[in-house]
Write an enzyme that holds these catalytic residues in place. Structure first.
Site, PDB file in Angstrom:
ATOM      1  CB  THR A  56     -82.827 104.084 -15.361  1.00 26.59           C
ATOM      2  OG1 THR A  56     -82.020 105.197 -14.938  1.00 26.59           O
ATOM      3  CG2 THR A  56     -83.676 103.661 -14.168  1.00 26.59           C
ATOM      4  CD  GLU A  85     -81.021 108.623 -11.254  1.00 25.31           C
ATOM      5  OE1 GLU A  85     -81.519 108.729 -10.132  1.00 25.31           O
ATOM      6  OE2 GLU A  85     -80.005 109.229 -11.607  1.00 25.31           O
ATOM      7  CE1 TYR A 117     -87.535 107.333 -14.034  1.00 31.21           C
ATOM      8  CE2 TYR A 117     -85.259 107.231 -13.284  1.00 31.21           C
ATOM      9  CZ  TYR A 117     -86.195 107.071 -14.289  1.00 31.21           C
ATOM     10  OH  TYR A 117     -85.790 106.650 -15.533  1.00 31.21           O
ATOM     11  CE  LYS A 120     -88.121 104.026 -15.468  1.00 33.08           C
ATOM     12  NZ  LYS A 120     -88.446 103.501 -16.804  1.00 33.08           N
TER      13      LYS A 120
END
Ligand code: NAP
Ligand code: G4F
Length: 385
Positions: A133, A135, A157, A161
């Site tokens: 991601t 992110e 999160y 990840k």
């Protein structure tokens, strides 16, 4: 013989689109769904096949990424040619509330899949796609972000990840797995989860236009995202696994837009012009104009008088609620997907306006149906965020 794929997170936005896409390509698709106290398969209902039907090509298994034995057993049973690991606790804000669970599912969950493939002797058979991601970039170190941009995650999160990203690369290098990361920037659709910002805005706009909701409460309006359409992005996942060599790819549109601009565009697409005034928590989005023709076409003539009346009587349609702010924010995302476009031949079909059009058409229809049911005296669901 048909290829087979295993999709974790098949009940999610991407899982549903990917399952449909692979089935059309002739794959046998296995999907992992979680046990839940209510049906959670709405997004894939149209693909469902009765277990009593012979030679099914869409098969669901109960499972959870936090359960190693379960994951290993499913992979052993399916012996998939391709594994798409899409399952995750995918909400950034919620990851601050459930950091340990997020690490377990989103981080160690990936390890469980990689290790299962290795232990089952499937390293040469099963190719793996890991749903990485944008992110990961968090507090961005470079603009735009490429495969070479250093990571700086800003949430539990993002950190979970990050582990998943690196363990995927480690298993590729250590054991020769065909394991790849797709570093996907935000992608949305009419079936996007209702608590992500684009869908929240699209749904609220639809309800406000029909007089079913007064105001939309939002968090940080200034952050910027690179938004694409999920239908384009699942094609990139597929292409990544068709390459001879595993590798990591940024998938993005290269256009960045603020949440404020997204609200403006979404309301404007249905004929309502929103103007923002005030600062910080006192900022509001106010309706200042209605495009008569567009509103009649998109929403319906019977709702126009009430909306026009709001310009003078009650113009505030958007307000700020601090509860939606995050402890640490990702302010700016914009991706450079040159590598994917060159090597995979990936070209997205949708731009932001096309995405918004698709989302509002679907949400206005859905809310009209709700309105109709409610006006008929029947119970409707009242979901809030
Ligand atoms: P989504 O709609 O939230 O779907 C997530 C899926 O994972 C759902 O099927 C969910 O099941 C399942 N799941 C959650 N926890 C699980 C667990 N412990 N075990 C098994 N399944 C579990 O997410 P999405 O937007 O489709 O995204 C797919 C993947 O891409 C996710 O990994 C996400 O983090 C990543 N990603 C998304 C974006 C984006 O913009 N959409 C961008 C980059 C990366 P339920 O339906 O039962 O909840
Ligand atoms: O829609 P969002 O919740 O998505 P976010 O945090 O960017 O994460 C999504 O994209 C990631 C890829 O970059 C995925 F990995 C992840 O799984 C997920 O799909 O929030 C977008 C922005 C944020 O800056 C947030 O602070 O919108 C801002 N925002 C402002 N008001 C809001 C709200 N977000 C939500 N969800 N709700 C609000 O009321």
């Amino acid at each position: 013989m048909s290829k087979s794929a295993l999709i974790t997170g098949v009940t999610g936005q991407d899982g549903a689109y990917l399952a449909e896409y692979l089935l059309k390509k002739g794959y046998v698709v296995h999907g992992i769904k979680r046990r839940s106290s209510m049906f959670n398969t709405e997004r894939i209902d149209h693909l469902y096949q009765d277990p009593h039907v012979e030679k099914r090509n869409f098969i669901l298994h109960y499972g959870d990424l936090t359960d190693s034995m379960n994951i290993t057993k499913i992979i052993q049973e399916c012996q998939p040619d391709e594994i798409y690991n899409l399952a995750a606790m995918s909400h950034v804000k919620v990851s601050f509330d459930t950091p340990e669970y997020t690490a377990n599912a989103d981080g160690i969950g990936t390890l469980r899949i990689l290790e299962a493939v290795r232990l089952l002797g499937l390293t040469q058979k099963s190719r793996i796609y890991q749903a990485s991601t944008s992110e990961l970039y968090g507090l961005v170190q470079e603009v735009p972000q490429t495969e070479k941009t250093p990571f700086y995650p800003r949430s539990p999160y993002g950190v979970a990840k990050l582990y998943a990203y690196w363990i995927t690369i480690n298993y590729r290098e250590a054991y020769g797995l065909h394991a790849s990361n797709g570093i996907l920037f935000n992608h949305e659709s009419p079936i996007r989860g209702e608590t992500f910002v684009t869908r929240k805005i699209s749904r609220a706009m639809a309800k406000i236009s029909l007089g079913m909701q007064d105001c939309l409460y939002m968090g940080n309006l200034s952050s910027r995202r690179d938004w694409g359409h999920a239908k384009d992005y699942i094609k990139a996942m597929y292409l990544i696994l068709q390459q001879d060599k595993p590798d990591d790819y940024v998938i993005a549109t290269g256009v960045t837009t603020s949440i404020r601009e997204f609200i403006h565009k979404t309301f404007a697409a249905a004929g309502m012009e929103i103007s923002f005034a005030g600062e910080n928590e006192n900022e509001t989005g106010n309706i200042v104009n209605v495009d008569d023709k567009l509103f009649r076409e998109k929403v319906g003539p019977e709702f126009i008088d009430a909306v026009k009346k709001r310009i003078t009587d009650d113009p505030v349609m958007v307000r700020i609620d601090r509860n939606y702010f995050r402890p640490t924010e990702v302010d700016l995302l914009i991706g450079d997907s040159t590598k994917a476009r060159t090597k995979l031949g990936w070209i997205p079909k949708y731009d932001l306006n096309g995405l918004i059009e698709d989302m509002i058409t679907s949400d206005i229809n859905m809310m009209k149906k709700e309105n109709h049911i409610k006006n008929g005296g029947f119970r409707t669901f009242n979901y809030f965020e």
